[in-house]
Design an enzyme around this catalytic site. Structure first.
Site, mmCIF file in Angstrom:
data_model
loop_
_atom_site.group_PDB
_atom_site.id
_atom_site.type_symbol
_atom_site.label_atom_id
_atom_site.label_comp_id
_atom_site.label_asym_id
_atom_site.label_seq_id
_atom_site.Cartn_x
_atom_site.Cartn_y
_atom_site.Cartn_z
ATOM 1 N N GLN A 87 0.841 -1.092 -0.173
ATOM 2 C CA GLN A 87 0.030 -0.104 0.130
ATOM 3 C C GLN A 87 0.984 1.405 -0.038
ATOM 4 O OE1 GLN A 87 -3.530 -0.788 3.195
ATOM 5 N NE2 GLN A 87 -2.019 -2.093 3.651
ATOM 6 N N ASN A 88 2.122 1.147 0.060
ATOM 7 C CA ASN A 88 3.139 2.124 0.284
ATOM 8 C C ASN A 88 3.345 2.882 -1.180
ATOM 9 O OD1 ASN A 88 3.194 1.611 2.957
ATOM 10 N ND2 ASN A 88 5.053 0.404 2.812
ATOM 11 N N HIS A 140 -1.194 1.490 -4.387
ATOM 12 C CA HIS A 140 -1.602 3.035 -4.456
ATOM 13 C C HIS A 140 -0.555 3.723 -5.562
ATOM 14 C CE1 HIS A 140 -3.568 1.925 -0.344
ATOM 15 N NE2 HIS A 140 -4.396 2.019 -1.364
ATOM 16 N N GLY A 158 0.299 -2.455 17.299
ATOM 17 C CA GLY A 158 -0.981 -1.754 17.504
ATOM 18 C C GLY A 158 -1.882 -2.822 16.784
#
EC number: 2.3.1.-
Length: 314
Positions: A143-144, A161, A288
């Site tokens: 996605q980078n 992307h 996270g």
């Protein structure tokens, strides 16, 4: 945590000089990695088993894989862009419809480009490239937009992307290299100067409205149309052919490993849903919580660059 990275920029005898502060050029590498517990040896063993059992492994990476290269992400607690500032990323429709918005974007991107484009792969990127060479990686989806997987040598790769290293004309579709555009910016703005603060995830810095008013933006060299980075801005959609291509790669795979993504953006999350439909085992490495923790058979909270090199792609 508030981070202010000074980027003085000035023209000297017709040559542009970017003076990156010591903090900006070196210290920022560790600024954007959120805190995490020590690597758990038992978790390493579990991930090793997951990778060993995979014969057609698909890996999807997000911004968390590049924070150890000094590129911030948006959502990490305390260190992401949303936590550090009240700035929000540019919206696609604003960029397309407004010449002043494009001027502001390109001025900020011009200042940030030397630093952003010089970032190098970290051990996580190199590990995934090694997995590909060893035949373990069926496909890599990122996605980078930072080109760090390409710099590390990954070839079985889809940049979901797009990539900041390419520029697209909105009228004729012509593609050019971003580095080439930097030279055109310099030629058009020989006396322009600005100091930016706070590196953003997509390579720009923060400038005031007064700083950007006199900045000149070149048009497409082929047709004179407006130029845009060849990336998917917020509010835009991923090319459907690219989406279909990735869906096919997911269905060919026998397992999915998510690396450095909270999966909050649907453009990546949908492929996890496809993996679940195909009953693929899913592992997630991300500091996270993520949107798909409940779908994973294995969840690890460690820096990607610390953990991935420990795995043998046997």
């Amino acid at each position: 945590m508030k981070v202010s990275l000074g980027v003085p920029l000035r023209a000297v005898r017709g040559c542009w000089v970017v003076n990156l502060s010591q903090q900006c050029s070196h210290g920022s590498v560790g600024l954007f990695v959120p805190p995490s517990p020590p690597v758990d040896p038992e978790k390493v063993k579990e991930l090793q088993r997951f990778v060993t059992l995979s014969k057609r492994l698909l890996v999807m990476t997000g911004a968390g894989v590049s924070t150890e290269s000094g590129i911030p992400d948006y959502r990490s607690e305390k260190v992401g862009l949303y936590a550090r500032t009240d700035r929000r990323p540019i919206q696609h429709q604003d960029f397309v419809r407004s010449a002043p918005t494009r001027q502001r974007y390109w001025a900020r991107n011009f200042v940030g480009w030397p630093q952003f484009s010089s970032r190098q792969p970290n051990p996580a990127h190199w590990a995934l490239s090694r997995w590909e060479r060893r035949g373990k990686l069926h496909w890599l989806v990122t996605q980078n937009v930072d080109a760090l997987h390409t710099k590390a040598g990954s070839r079985r790769l889809t940049e979901l992307h797009g990539c900041m290293h390419r520029v697209l004309c909105l009228d004729c579709g012509e593609h050019t290299a971003r580095g080439e555009l930097q030279g055109r910016f310099e030629a058009l703005n020989p006396a322009w100067s600005a100091e930016g603060h706070g590196l953003a995830p997509d390579g720009d810095v923060f400038l005031t409205e007064e700083q950007v008013q006199s900045f000149r933006v070149p048009p497409c060299a082929r047709c004179g149309g407006p130029l845009k980075p060849d990336v998917v801005f917020f509010g835009d959609t991923v090319n459907p052919h690219k989406v279909d291509f990735v869906h096919r790669r997911v269905r060919e795979a026998d397992s999915l490993l998510v690396v450095g993504s909270s999966l909050q953006v649907y453009s990546g999350y949908r492929f996890v849903l496809t993996a679940r439909e195909e009953k693929l085992p899913i592992a997630i490495l991300n500091i996270g919580p993520t949107r798909s923790d409940h779908l994973a058979c294995l969840k690890l909270d460690s820096p990607c660059g610390e953990l991935l090199p420990l795995i043998d792609p046997q």
